[in-house]
Design an enzyme around this catalytic site. Structure first.
Site, PDB file in Angstrom:
ATOM      1  N   SER A 107       0.862  -1.179   0.000  1.00 18.65           N
ATOM      2  CA  SER A 107       0.000   0.000   0.000  1.00 18.65           C
ATOM      3  C   SER A 107       0.898   1.229   0.000  1.00 18.65           C
ATOM      4  O   SER A 107       2.028   1.172   0.469  1.00 18.65           O
ATOM      5  CB  SER A 107      -0.871  -0.001   1.250  1.00 18.65           C
ATOM      6  OG  SER A 107      -1.573   1.228   1.349  1.00 18.65           O
ATOM      7  N   SER A 257     -16.124 -15.587  10.317  1.00 21.88           N
ATOM      8  CA  SER A 257     -14.847 -16.251  10.547  1.00 21.88           C
ATOM      9  C   SER A 257     -15.017 -17.763  10.588  1.00 21.88           C
ATOM     10  O   SER A 257     -16.066 -18.270  10.987  1.00 21.88           O
ATOM     11  CB  SER A 257     -14.268 -15.762  11.878  1.00 21.88           C
ATOM     12  OG  SER A 257     -13.239 -16.624  12.305  1.00 21.88           O
ATOM     13  N   TYR A 469     -13.396  -1.245   7.745  1.00 25.55           N
ATOM     14  CA  TYR A 469     -14.680  -1.935   7.845  1.00 25.55           C
ATOM     15  C   TYR A 469     -15.868  -1.010   7.633  1.00 25.55           C
ATOM     16  O   TYR A 469     -15.734   0.208   7.698  1.00 25.55           O
ATOM     17  CB  TYR A 469     -14.811  -2.541   9.240  1.00 25.55           C
ATOM     18  CG  TYR A 469     -14.012  -3.816   9.421  1.00 25.55           C
ATOM     19  CD1 TYR A 469     -14.634  -5.054   9.360  1.00 25.55           C
ATOM     20  CD2 TYR A 469     -12.641  -3.782   9.651  1.00 25.55           C
ATOM     21  CE1 TYR A 469     -13.921  -6.229   9.531  1.00 25.55           C
ATOM     22  CE2 TYR A 469     -11.919  -4.951   9.823  1.00 25.55           C
ATOM     23  CZ  TYR A 469     -12.558  -6.173   9.766  1.00 25.55           C
ATOM     24  OH  TYR A 469     -11.855  -7.327   9.927  1.00 25.55           O
TER      25      TYR A 469
HETATM   26 ZN   LIG Z   1     -10.822  -8.600   7.580  1.00 30.04          ZN
END
Ligand SMILES: [Zn+2]
Length: 748
Positions: A107, A257, A469
């Site tokens: 990045s 998850s 997020y």
């Molecule tokens: Zn993640």
């Protein structure tokens, strides 16, 4: 002709440095690469509308996420090859599978390079080049063909890791859905008109984090493993001009998850868990692939814009988004996937003034601002304006990276992209959406596009950039990990829905949309603190690179393990892209034939530094139980750098060894008197590498089963799921699983 598209696929290696580079996703400084369990690949699909000549690229790579830097550079290079006409920022969608076991540092924004100690040019170059080559292959393979679509549910494949946050959503909304994760896998199948099957891509939401933050081997995790199985079955050859590719892309997995059922990864059982979640995705994809007969027809179209998420006004309200900031609970990590490095927990909320609660002050959090300032040379404000604090409330801001000087440490000008293929649209987004956020976005955009004949919508996440997020407002308010990691405040989801709504409306009405603000170019601002390879040395002048330190035994049984240690050199000298660091070879007549390489799941390539500049290379081969008798050897390929910087290839070859008949198998007898189905998982008591091809068995109600134990196992650990219990059982025992989940040892 009008019903067919031009289609093409391509695959290329993006496996970065497999030694001494920080891995991306877990934000752990100690987690640096030390080898390869499986290679990482970019898989590209091009679809071109023969009527309008409009085309789109959909690419999924086994990396944590695409970044803005990667997207910009890939498009720049495609334009250098093809001119401005074919591939642009608007019609190329680059996404990551979100594996947390790949090298990082690609990045241009410092927040994402912190635990990597800066930008890594070698890895960046490897990823960019791999994506360009995959697209180039797909371009060269374009020919008339058809696309089929099929979707179905994958059962028991991931759980919500923040169920308390999910529960905050309105009951009426939750009642519309079956469960707190999305179970649908949507698959596209690509077949050329000459009958050639050239690949498939599917989207399914799950974090590829079965290999936890202690793992140091490069792997695509559960999604990479599923691709491996599919491509192995189809005989994929990555060096062929055209070959079959199977991409397992991600979707709204922000709170999903595969580590809830078994707990935080422990390095011992992680491979078996990755295999379980990989198998489930592979099996469903194969089933959908084999039954897909619903053809996609209709136009290809796309829209793309950039939006400044530090200041999106929500129409008709006083609400807006704010410059990026992280909450305290972000530093707790997702406690379900890894243990916090900082000793703090999820769910820390701000006081009414928007300040960090004094009772929970943690010295490490205060140190973060200081350390990141020292590492990156940026100034992040310690005292914030009331407006900023209120804007993020109830997130207690511990790190306002969006206000850093001279520029933000994470991007705020973000790409939004809609790609249309017939009755299907993909939303390419840089956000990690939680399950419910994804559902809200999907429904609001579908509502707009319904009348344009769209009935399938896929959220293609980790695409074109990365920007943290997104939770729903309700989830945000209790500040779990995902809420604390929602960079732009409580109204980010509404902002994303609003801006995607504009894109969708433009597409429906056949109108253009403004390109939006231009993201800043930081390519000339990158630094790195990790030292490169200075030189490689031999342990003793007379020991050559490739010499064996610990050679193989003279014979093995199928089902056992071969380990050989070579004196080697640093893998950063040559990534061996599209090649391998190891081969398992079998003698056929007077020729040596390669049967496995470093991408295969049964092999492991490990690097360790020895003394100052010596490299120890350990190669492990778990001999599959069905391996034929014969003569075998293991080769290692590497490249050493001398003091003047010259790089030279070398080869190491083990002694020849025989594989005889399968090990004299010992048995364990199981009887299931539990009253319903029981799943059995077999583990070696102290070596996770000794997984077996028979590691998993379903034992139906009242069924009996004889497990043949591979040689050298001694005792066996068995995990019964449902009842969820561990038992150590010796070879030769007969056990009965009783109603209460206890086991009765019948013979010992
Ligand atoms: Zn993640």
């Amino acid at each position: 002709m009008p019903n067919d598209y031009l289609i093409g696929t391509g695959i290329y290696d993006v496996t970065g440095p497999s030694a001494e580079l920080g891995m991306m996703g877990m934000a752990s400084i100690e987690q640096k690469t030390e080898g390869i369990h499986s290679r990482l690949f970019a898989r590209a699909f091009i679809v071109c509308d023969q009527n309008s000549n409009k085309r789109v690229v959909i690419l999924s790579a086994d990396i944590w996420s695409c970044t803005q830097a990667v997207k910009m550079e890939v498009v720049k290079r495609l334009k250098a090859i093809y001119g401005n006409e074919f591939y642009t920022i608007e019609n190329v969608l680059l996404s990551g599978t979100h594996t947390h076991s790949g090298p990082g540092g690609y990045s241009h924004y410092a927040l994402f390079n912190l635990s990597i100690l800066g930008f890594d040019k070698q890895n960046f170059e490897c990823i960019v080049n791999g994506m360009v080559q995959a697209i180039k292959k797909a371009h060269e393979n374009l020919a008339p063909g058809k696309i089929f679509i099929k979707s179905g549910n994958v059962e028991d494949c991931g759980n919500n890791r923040s169920p308390i946050a999910y529960e905050q959503n309105p009951a009426s909304e939750k009642a519309k859905y079956n469960g707190n994760t999305d179970k649908e896998m949507l698959l596209l199948k690509f077949v050329k008109n000459d009958g050639e099957e050239i690949g498939c891509i599917n989207w399914y939401p799950i974090h590829p984090t079965n290999r936890g933050n202690k793992n140091k081997l490069i792997t695509g995790d559960n999604k990479g493993y599923a691709s491996y199985l599919f491509e192995k079955e189809k005989g994929t050859n990555i060096n062929a001009k055209e070959t079959f590719i199977a991409a397992f892309a991600n979707s709204n997995c922000g709170d999903v998850s595969g580590n809830i059922k078994y707990g935080v990864p422990d390095l011992i059982h992680d491979f078996a868990h990755m295999k379980e979640y990989g198998d489930k995705q592979f099996n469903k994809a194969k089933e959908l692939y084999n039954s897909a007969n619903n053809q996609i027809t209709g136009e290809v179209d796309y829209r793309h814009t950039h939006v400044d998420f530090s200041k999106v006004q929500i129409d008709g309200t006083k609400n807006k988004t704010f410059p990026a900031a992280l909450g305290a609970s972000m530093f707790a990590g997702s406690t379900e996937d890894s243990k916090s490095e900082f000793g703090i927990f999820e769910g820390i909320k701000a006081t009414l003034t928007g300040d960090y609660p004094s009772g929970q002050k943690n010295l490490i959090l205060e140190a973060i601002n200081l350390i990141s300032g020292l590492v990156t040379g940026f100034k992040v404000p310690g005292i914030l304006e009331d407006e900023m604090k209120k804007g993020h409330y109830p997130k207690p801001i511990v790190f306002a990276q969006g206000l850093a000087e001279p520029y933000p440490l994470s991007p705020e000008v973000l790409p939004l992209q809609i790609i249309r293929i017939g009755n299907l649209v993909l939303l390419g987004t840089s956000f990690e959406l939680t399950t419910m956020s994804g559902r809200r976005l999907r429904e609001s955009v579908l509502e707009i596009l319904k009348s344009a004949g769209i009935d399938h919508l896929v959220l293609a996440t980790y695409a074109n950039a990365y920007s943290g997020y997104i939770t729903t407002k309700e989830e945000y308010d209790i500040q779990h990990y995902e809420g604390a990691s929602t960079h732009f405040g409580p109204f980010t989801l509404m902002a994303l829905q609003q801006e995607f709504g504009k894109l969708a409306a433009a597409m429906k009405d056949g109108k253009n949309i403004s390109a939006g603000p231009v993201p800043r170019d930081l390519s000339s601002e990158q630094t790195n603190l990790q030292t490169g390879v200075v030189t490689d040395t031999q342990p003793m002048p007379w020991i050559p690179f490739g010499g064996t330190q610990t050679d193989v035994d003279s014979s093995y049984k199928a089902g056992s393990i071969v380990k050989v240690i070579f004196w080697g050199a640093h893998p950063k000298n040559n990534l061996r892209t599209q090649e391998t660091f190891l081969e398992v070879q079998k003698k056929e007549g007077d020729k040596w034939v390669t049967i496995f390489n470093d991408h295969d799941a049964c092999t492991i390539f490990e690097w360790k530094r020895d003394f100052i500049a010596n490299s120890k290379i350990t190669i492990t081969w778990n001999i599959p139980v069905d391996t034929k008798q014969g003569e075998y050897r293991i080769c290692h390929f590497g490249d050493s750098r001398d003091a003047s910087g010259k790089i030279k290839s070398y080869t190491g070859i083990s002694s020849t060894f025989k594989i005889g008949e399968s090990a004299a198998v010992n048995e364990i007898n199981f009887k299931n008197s539990f009253g319903k189905q029981v799943e059995l998982w077999f583990y070696h008591p102290n070596d996770w590498l000794k997984w077996s091809a028979y590691a998993h068995q379903i034992l139906r109600k009242d069924e009996s089963f004889v497990w043949k134990v591979p040689s050298g196992w001694g005792k066996v650990q068995v995990r019964f799921t449902e009842p969820n219990k561990w038992k150590t059982i010796s070879i030769g025992e007969s056990v009965n699983i009783k109603v209460n989940g206890e086991i009765e040892r019948l013979v010992s």
